[in-house]
Design an enzyme around this catalytic site. Structure first.
Site, mmCIF file in Angstrom:
data_model
loop_
_atom_site.group_PDB
_atom_site.id
_atom_site.type_symbol
_atom_site.label_atom_id
_atom_site.label_comp_id
_atom_site.label_asym_id
_atom_site.label_seq_id
_atom_site.Cartn_x
_atom_site.Cartn_y
_atom_site.Cartn_z
ATOM 1 N N ASP A 1 -3.274 7.243 -3.651
ATOM 2 C CA ASP A 1 -4.502 7.776 -3.932
ATOM 3 C C ASP A 1 -4.939 8.840 -2.529
ATOM 4 O O ASP A 1 -4.315 8.964 -1.605
ATOM 5 C CB ASP A 1 -5.580 6.806 -4.230
ATOM 6 C CG ASP A 1 -5.629 5.686 -2.808
ATOM 7 O OD1 ASP A 1 -4.714 5.416 -2.414
ATOM 8 O OD2 ASP A 1 -6.976 5.298 -2.234
ATOM 9 N N CYS B 1 -5.906 -23.672 20.314
ATOM 10 C CA CYS B 1 -7.293 -23.747 21.069
ATOM 11 C C CYS B 1 -7.319 -25.225 21.618
ATOM 12 O O CYS B 1 -7.957 -25.792 22.550
ATOM 13 C CB CYS B 1 -8.344 -23.555 20.372
ATOM 14 S SG CYS B 1 -8.569 -21.790 19.999
ATOM 15 N N ASP C 1 0.688 -1.216 -0.137
ATOM 16 C CA ASP C 1 -0.180 -0.090 0.070
ATOM 17 C C ASP C 1 0.830 1.310 -0.018
ATOM 18 O O ASP C 1 1.865 1.123 0.230
ATOM 19 C CB ASP C 1 -0.992 -0.093 1.217
ATOM 20 C CG ASP C 1 -2.062 0.933 1.124
ATOM 21 O OD1 ASP C 1 -2.248 1.727 0.031
ATOM 22 O OD2 ASP C 1 -2.760 1.266 2.225
ATOM 23 N N CYS D 1 -13.333 -23.787 19.076
ATOM 24 C CA CYS D 1 -12.073 -23.976 17.964
ATOM 25 C C CYS D 1 -11.441 -25.165 18.018
ATOM 26 O O CYS D 1 -10.990 -25.436 19.105
ATOM 27 C CB CYS D 1 -11.615 -22.588 17.678
ATOM 28 S SG CYS D 1 -10.120 -22.616 16.517
ATOM 29 N N CYS E 1 -8.427 -25.189 16.304
ATOM 30 C CA CYS E 1 -6.870 -25.248 15.959
ATOM 31 C C CYS E 1 -5.915 -25.386 16.950
ATOM 32 O O CYS E 1 -6.273 -25.635 17.962
ATOM 33 C CB CYS E 1 -7.014 -23.351 15.540
ATOM 34 S SG CYS E 1 -6.376 -22.435 16.986
#
Length: 520
Positions: free
Chosen positions: A123, A280, A88, A275, A277
């Site tokens: 921009d 967790c 960016d 969760c 993952c």
């Protein structure tokens, strides 16, 4: 010209491959934002442990903090990331602080010097609380800077992003997109969406994205800046966003906020992790709360990333299966603002139908009147009224209900219903044209019943009131358009069929057509 190969589609979503000088990656792609001043998860870990193949970082901040090191090593070595890097330009800092200490030409040159793969012009973001006059000025200035790019850039192997400005002024978004589409950009992005998303104005976000998309070349990938939470990923992707970035995984972790694919919860309010993952499964909420703050922030950031990437995989699988609408409909019920946004899609149903796939690998599930905006429903109604002609010799239209709502063999029910019509009206079989009235399609001629997806669907019976009204409206339109000598509708008392029948008769009368009802 950008090399973007599309492999699968559903709604406006597309799974594709986008080629850059550092390799090819799959879209739709979620890009973690990397801030080297405070980065809880290293870019190399993103590559190794999360399968992340593209990320985004801020060229303006790198230039301010480590310009010479980045120039010397290049952005990939600087970040220690072997994948694709998008940069960016500092526009977010303009939005946040009002100004940046760099010119548009300088940031173009710097992005080339550090060897970024996908670059962005500087921009001028529209922002949120601005007058229309100020918003128009940001559009004009961004377009001016965009036109200057061609003379400024010296490298031809970088993909350049042209941001669309205008904010919530949709006419300015359309103007920005139309003019930006005439310039030689490889990718386009919606600028200034962050304040909209932070306020959960997802219905407005739908308007902004689709206004831009409808005025841009469809072959160019589309980026949504700052798409912060996985619970809205599927909506953004369904609207045609191929790329989006977010720092929320890290920012939320700094405040002890735990992401799920349906919302965010403060860590102190969680008793059981919902969760599986790696974070967790090896700890419970109490373990995380007792960790030192820096370590807890890293672990929460990892969990949040797992949630983001997991949701991306679910969405891609839904696209492959042709069930993205079903996925969005389920996600939309995680927050009223998302549900409102999904309802807003009906405004753009014709556009989505035009650009979506005609057939899919699987049938569709129809739950509620939300599904009336589905491309499959819109396409059937349009083609029926525009392209269809009843069989020659058909004088009497006989409308029978969809008997799937009853635990009976529908074929036997239809034969019984038709026999009843023969008996009551005294007409021959050759003069009768049999059609079924059914959610969500309205009228289905019997000879078309096996055409996708008219029999490849499952519906929840009884249909809700809005669906009943929709079926009645389609019946009345069909009766008016096809010119039968007589129209008869069969219905069972005390059921959804009775409601459709009464409404259909009333709407036919308004169109100066007669519909005879026979109750069974």
């Amino acid at each position: 010209m950008v090399e973007f190969e599309v492999r699968d589609r559903d709604l406006l979503a597309r799974i594709g491959k986008l080629k850059t000088k550092s390799g090819t990656f799959e879209t739709p792609a979620f890009m973690p934002v990397i801030n080297m001043a405070r980065q809880s998860i290293a870019p190399r870990e993103l590559w190794n442990d999360f399968g992340c193949r593209i990320l985004i970082t801020n060229a303006y901040l790198i230039k301010k903090q480590s310009a010479e090191t980045a120039r010397k090593n290049g952005v990939h070595r600087f970040l220690d990331f072997p994948g694709v890097v998008m940069t960016d330009s500092g526009a977010y800092q303009i939005l946040a602080y009002g100004n940046v200490e760099v010119t548009p030409a300088e940031i173009v040159k710097f992005q080339e010097e550090i060897g970024t793969d996908i670059a962005t012009i500087l921009d001028l973001p529209t922002g949120w609380k601005v007058t229309k006059q100020k918003a128009e000025a940001t559009v004009e200035e961004t377009l001016k800077r965009a036109k200057e790019l061609e003379a400024q850039k010296t490298h031809r192997d970088i993909l350049w992003t042209g941001p669309i400005q205008g904010g919530h002024f949709l006419d300015l978004v359309a103007k920005s997109a139309k003019q930006m589409s005439n310039l030689a950009f490889d990718i386009h992005a919606l600028g200034s969406p962050t304040p909209v998303m932070e306020q959960y104005l997802f219905s407005l976000l739908v308007d902004m994205i689709l206004t831009a998309k409808m005025n841009l070349p469809p072959e160019r990938p589309f980026h949504l800046f700052g798409a912060g939470h996985p619970f809205m990923f599927s909506l953004a992707i369904a609207l045609g966003c191929d790329l989006f970035d977010s720092a929320a995984y890290s920012l939320f972790a700094q405040d002890d906020r735990y992401m799920t694919n349906y919302g965010t919860v403060h860590l102190e309010d969680i008793k059981y992790f919902p969760c599986s993952c790696p974070i967790c499964t090896k700890r419970d909420p109490k373990d995380l709360l007792e960790m030192p703050k820096p370590e807890r922030e890293k672990e929460l950031s990892r969990h949040n990333l797992y949630v983001c990437f997991s949701e991306m995989r679910r969405i891609k699988q839904a696209i492959v299966e042709g069930r993205l609408w079903e996925h969005i409909e389920m996600q939309a019920h995680s927050h009223p603002s998302l549900l409102q946004a999904l309802k807003n899609l009906r405004k753009y149903a014709d556009y989505i139908e035009k650009h979506g796939p005609v057939t899919k690998k699987s049938g569709i599930f129809y739950f509620t009147s939300l599904g009336l905006a589905r491309p499959e429903v819109i396409r059937h109604v349009k083609r029926l009224l525009e392209r269809y002609t009843p069989p020659s010799g058909a004088k009497v239209l006989v409308l029978v209900p969809d008997y799937r709502s009853k635990q009976v063999q529908s074929g036997k029910q239809v034969k019984k219903a038709v026999s009843l019509v023969y008996e009551k009206l005294g007409v021959s079989k050759s003069e009768i044209h049999l059609c079924v009235y059914t959610p969500p399609f309205g009228v289905v001629p019997s000879e078309l019943k096996d055409v996708y997806p008219l029999s490849q669907n499952e519906c929840a019976f009884p249909p809700d009131l809005e669906t009943v009204e929709y079926i009645a409206e389609q019946v009345a339109e069909y009766v008016k358009a096809m010119g039968y000598e007589k129209a008869v509708m069969l219905a069972e008392n005390g059921t959804w069929q009775e409601k459709v029948a009464e409404m259909s008769k009333f709407l036919c009368a308004k169109r100066e057509k007669t519909l005879e009802l026979i109750y069974t």
